[in-house]
Design a protein around this motif. Structure first.
Motif, short mmCIF file in Angstrom:
data_model
loop_
_atom_site.label_atom_id
_atom_site.label_comp_id
_atom_site.label_asym_id
_atom_site.label_seq_id
_atom_site.Cartn_x
_atom_site.Cartn_y
_atom_site.Cartn_z
N TYR A 80 0.84 -1.20 0.00
CA TYR A 80 0.00 0.00 0.00
C TYR A 80 0.88 1.25 0.00
N TYR A 81 1.92 1.22 0.82
CA TYR A 81 2.84 2.36 0.92
C TYR A 81 3.44 2.67 -0.45
N HIS A 82 3.95 1.65 -1.13
CA HIS A 82 4.56 1.87 -2.44
C HIS A 82 3.52 2.32 -3.48
N ASN A 83 2.32 1.81 -3.38
CA ASN A 83 1.24 2.24 -4.28
C ASN A 83 0.96 3.73 -4.07
N LEU A 84 0.82 4.16 -2.83
CA LEU A 84 0.52 5.56 -2.54
C LEU A 84 1.67 6.48 -2.95
N GLN A 85 2.91 5.98 -2.91
CA GLN A 85 4.07 6.78 -3.27
C GLN A 85 4.33 6.82 -4.78
N SER A 86 3.64 5.98 -5.54
CA SER A 86 3.88 5.92 -6.98
C SER A 86 3.32 7.17 -7.67
N THR A 109 -8.58 -4.38 -4.91
CA THR A 109 -7.45 -4.31 -4.00
C THR A 109 -6.63 -3.06 -4.26
N LEU A 110 -5.91 -2.64 -3.26
CA LEU A 110 -5.01 -1.50 -3.38
C LEU A 110 -3.55 -1.96 -3.36
N SER A 111 -3.36 -3.26 -3.40
CA SER A 111 -2.02 -3.85 -3.37
C SER A 111 -1.63 -4.33 -4.76
N PHE A 112 -0.58 -3.72 -5.31
CA PHE A 112 -0.08 -4.16 -6.61
C PHE A 112 0.38 -5.62 -6.54
N ASP A 113 1.00 -5.99 -5.42
CA ASP A 113 1.49 -7.36 -5.26
C ASP A 113 0.35 -8.37 -5.35
N GLU A 114 -0.76 -8.07 -4.68
CA GLU A 114 -1.92 -8.97 -4.74
C GLU A 114 -2.49 -9.02 -6.15
N ALA A 115 -2.62 -7.85 -6.79
CA ALA A 115 -3.12 -7.80 -8.16
C ALA A 115 -2.22 -8.60 -9.10
N ASN A 116 -0.93 -8.48 -8.92
CA ASN A 116 0.02 -9.19 -9.77
C ASN A 116 -0.10 -10.70 -9.59
N SER A 117 -0.36 -11.16 -8.36
CA SER A 117 -0.50 -12.60 -8.15
C SER A 117 -1.75 -13.13 -8.88
N LEU A 119 -2.94 -11.75 -11.61
CA LEU A 119 -2.58 -11.63 -13.02
C LEU A 119 -1.78 -12.84 -13.48
N GLN A 120 -0.95 -13.40 -12.58
CA GLN A 120 -0.17 -14.59 -12.91
C GLN A 120 -1.07 -15.81 -13.12
N GLY A 121 -2.27 -15.76 -12.54
CA GLY A 121 -3.25 -16.84 -12.73
C GLY A 121 -4.08 -16.54 -13.96
N SER A 122 -5.33 -16.90 -13.92
CA SER A 122 -6.19 -16.72 -15.09
C SER A 122 -7.15 -15.54 -14.96
N ALA A 123 -6.97 -14.71 -13.95
CA ALA A 123 -7.89 -13.60 -13.74
C ALA A 123 -7.55 -12.41 -14.63
N GLU A 124 -8.56 -11.62 -14.93
CA GLU A 124 -8.38 -10.36 -15.64
C GLU A 124 -8.17 -9.29 -14.58
N VAL A 125 -7.19 -8.40 -14.77
CA VAL A 125 -6.89 -7.35 -13.80
C VAL A 125 -6.97 -6.00 -14.51
N TYR A 126 -7.79 -5.12 -13.95
CA TYR A 126 -7.94 -3.77 -14.47
C TYR A 126 -7.37 -2.80 -13.44
N ALA A 127 -6.66 -1.79 -13.92
CA ALA A 127 -6.12 -0.76 -13.03
C ALA A 127 -6.82 0.56 -13.33
N VAL A 128 -7.27 1.23 -12.27
CA VAL A 128 -7.89 2.55 -12.40
C VAL A 128 -7.28 3.47 -11.35
N PRO A 129 -7.36 4.78 -11.53
CA PRO A 129 -6.86 5.69 -10.50
C PRO A 129 -7.63 5.49 -9.19
N ILE A 130 -6.91 5.63 -8.10
CA ILE A 130 -7.52 5.44 -6.78
C ILE A 130 -8.40 6.65 -6.44
N PRO A 131 -9.64 6.43 -6.03
CA PRO A 131 -10.50 7.54 -5.63
C PRO A 131 -9.94 8.23 -4.38
#
Length: 167
Positions: A80-86, A109-117, A119-131
């Motif tokens: 979360y910290y790295h996401n907010l600092q990006s 999720t707000l965790s890039f690491d969780e989203a990436n895991s 993405l490594q599977g068969s899920a579709e992952v969409y990224a949008v700006p955080i409200p």
């Protein structure tokens, strides 16, 4: 912070209700009828738990997918910290795709690491700006539960004057 300030501070919720906005566009590919993207996340509850068509124009349709939530976990604080600092903090929507290509979001999720895991599977992952509401909530959570580790400077070894090596 003194103990009385900690007692007076409101408790942060572990979870916030959200809805996701997905957009369907006609595809220019002969292998797919439509192209789906995520356009945003809306914070708050929605009484309706069915997918709702919000807007339609020129073959583009926007749908609201309610009934989702975002949870924060202490073991994800560094992410979360790295996401907010990006430069562009993101909110990640995880979805399964039906046989016809229609997404069915099931995690935000707000965790890039969780989203990436996912993405490594068969899920579709969409990224949008955080409200802004999710940004402030996550920032307060990170400030309460995380302290970045200070980088330790390695001490350089003087190999020419190293008597321990026996040279």
């Amino acid at each position: 912070m003194n103990p009385s300030t900690l007692q007076d501070a409101p408790l942060l919720p572990q979870r916030l209700a959200v809805s996701v906005i997905l957009e369907k566009r006609p595809s220019i590919s002969r292998w797919a009828d439509a192209y789906w993207t995520a356009t945003g996340v809306v914070v708050g509850t929605n009484e309706h738990h069915t997918v709702t068509l919000l807007h339609e124009q020129d073959g583009i349709q926007q749908y609201l997918y309610p009934g989702l939530s975002v949870s924060l976990h202490r073991d994800e604080c560094e992410g979360y910290y790295h996401n907010l600092q990006s430069p562009q903090p993101g909110c990640y929507i995880i979805a399964n795709l039906a046989a016809d290509g229609t997404p069915s979001p099931y995690i935000v999720t707000l965790s890039f690491d969780e989203a990436n895991s996912y993405l490594q599977g068969s899920a579709e992952v969409y990224a949008v700006p955080i409200p802004p509401e999710l940004y402030r909530w996550t920032e307060a959570y990170v400030l309460e539960h995380y302290a970045p580790e200070k980088k330790k400077k390695r001490r350089l070894t003087d190999w020419q004057n190293d008597n321990d090596r026996g040279h």
